[in-house]
Design an enzyme around this catalytic site. Structure first.
Site, PDB file in Angstrom:
ATOM      1  CB  CYS A 192      -0.988  -0.019   1.169  1.00 53.99           C
ATOM      2  SG  CYS A 192      -0.241   0.000   2.805  1.00 53.99           S
ATOM      3  NE  ARG A 226      -4.617   1.469   1.731  1.00 56.99           N
ATOM      4  CZ  ARG A 226      -4.421   2.242   0.688  1.00 56.99           C
ATOM      5  NH1 ARG A 226      -5.290   2.202  -0.307  1.00 56.99           N
ATOM      6  NH2 ARG A 226      -3.381   3.036   0.621  1.00 56.99           N
ATOM      7  CG  ASP A 243      -5.535   5.759   2.369  1.00 54.86           C
ATOM      8  OD1 ASP A 243      -5.568   5.361   3.563  1.00 54.86           O
ATOM      9  OD2 ASP A 243      -4.636   6.490   1.926  1.00 54.86           O
TER      10      ASP A 243
HETATM   11  P1  4NP Z   1      -1.861   2.772   4.046  1.00 56.75           P
HETATM   12  O1  4NP Z   1      -2.541   4.116   4.616  1.00 56.75           O
HETATM   13  O2  4NP Z   1      -1.279   3.140   2.711  1.00 56.75           O
HETATM   14  O3  4NP Z   1      -2.999   1.831   3.945  1.00 56.75           O
HETATM   15  O4  4NP Z   1      -0.810   2.357   5.061  1.00 56.75           O
HETATM   16  C1  4NP Z   1      -1.857   5.329   4.705  1.00 56.75           C
HETATM   17  C2  4NP Z   1      -0.944   5.525   5.698  1.00 56.75           C
HETATM   18  C3  4NP Z   1      -0.301   6.752   5.806  1.00 56.75           C
HETATM   19  C4  4NP Z   1      -0.570   7.755   4.895  1.00 56.75           C
HETATM   20  C5  4NP Z   1      -1.476   7.538   3.881  1.00 56.75           C
HETATM   21  C6  4NP Z   1      -2.120   6.328   3.783  1.00 56.75           C
HETATM   22  N1  4NP Z   1       0.087   9.008   5.025  1.00 56.75           N
HETATM   23  O5  4NP Z   1      -0.211   9.902   4.198  1.00 56.75           O
HETATM   24  O6  4NP Z   1       0.926   9.179   5.912  1.00 56.75           O
END
Ligand code: 4NP
Length: 153
Positions: A9, A15, A123
């Protein structure tokens, strides 16, 4: 047959840690290794988001030993299959692929559930805990399909 699967991800805290934990919980009798990574470096070395840890715990899955790492080109050498959570992760991974063999390893995880649908796992980072419940169900479905399809590969 041994299979190594990587879940990817953006941050590797919401995720893909869930996808890793859920798939691991379903393949413990099979010769399958599962890991996860993020395309971005924002959260290197961090534990999964507490909301991912909590929703997994509700289903008896422990994510607390996972630590965020960044996807790298070497992952194309290490893994047989690379599942992107969303179309943006997919594009970022494909941009790093060196050849057709690398590209052929990459797919959107929800294409396992609905082939060629090109759907994204939403997300949940900026939303509330309901988002994590939804993501859990979506990934649980997708991982059931992955296990089903493993036998066919
Ligand atoms: P992930 O979610 O990609 O599912 O781990 C996110 C975690 C952090 C961020 C964005 C999405 N961020 O912008 O820091």
């Amino acid at each position: 047959m041994m299979s190594k699967i990587l879940m990817v991800c953006l941050g590797n805290i919401c995720r893909s840690p869930l996808a890793e934990g859920i798939l691991k919980s379903k393949v413990n009798h099979l010769d399958v290794e599962v890991d996860s990574a993020g395309t971005a470096a924002y959260h290197l070395g961090e534990q999964p988001d507490i909301r991912s840890i909590e929703i997994a715990k509700k289903y008896g899955i422990d994510l607390s030993n996972q630590r965020a790492r960044q996807f790298s080109v070497n992952d194309f050498n290490e893994f047989d299959k690379i599942y992107a959570m969303d179309t943006s992760n997919y594009a970022n991974i494909i941009a790093l692929a060196r050849d057709k063999s690398d590209r052929d390893k990459v797919d959107l995880i929800l294409n396992e559930r609905n082939p060629k649908s090109f759907e994204s796992v939403p997300d949940p980072y900026y939303g509330g805990s309901n988002g994590f419940q939804d993501v859990y169900q979506i990934l649980d479905d997708a991982c059931n399909k992955i296990v089903e399809n493993l036998g066919k590969r």
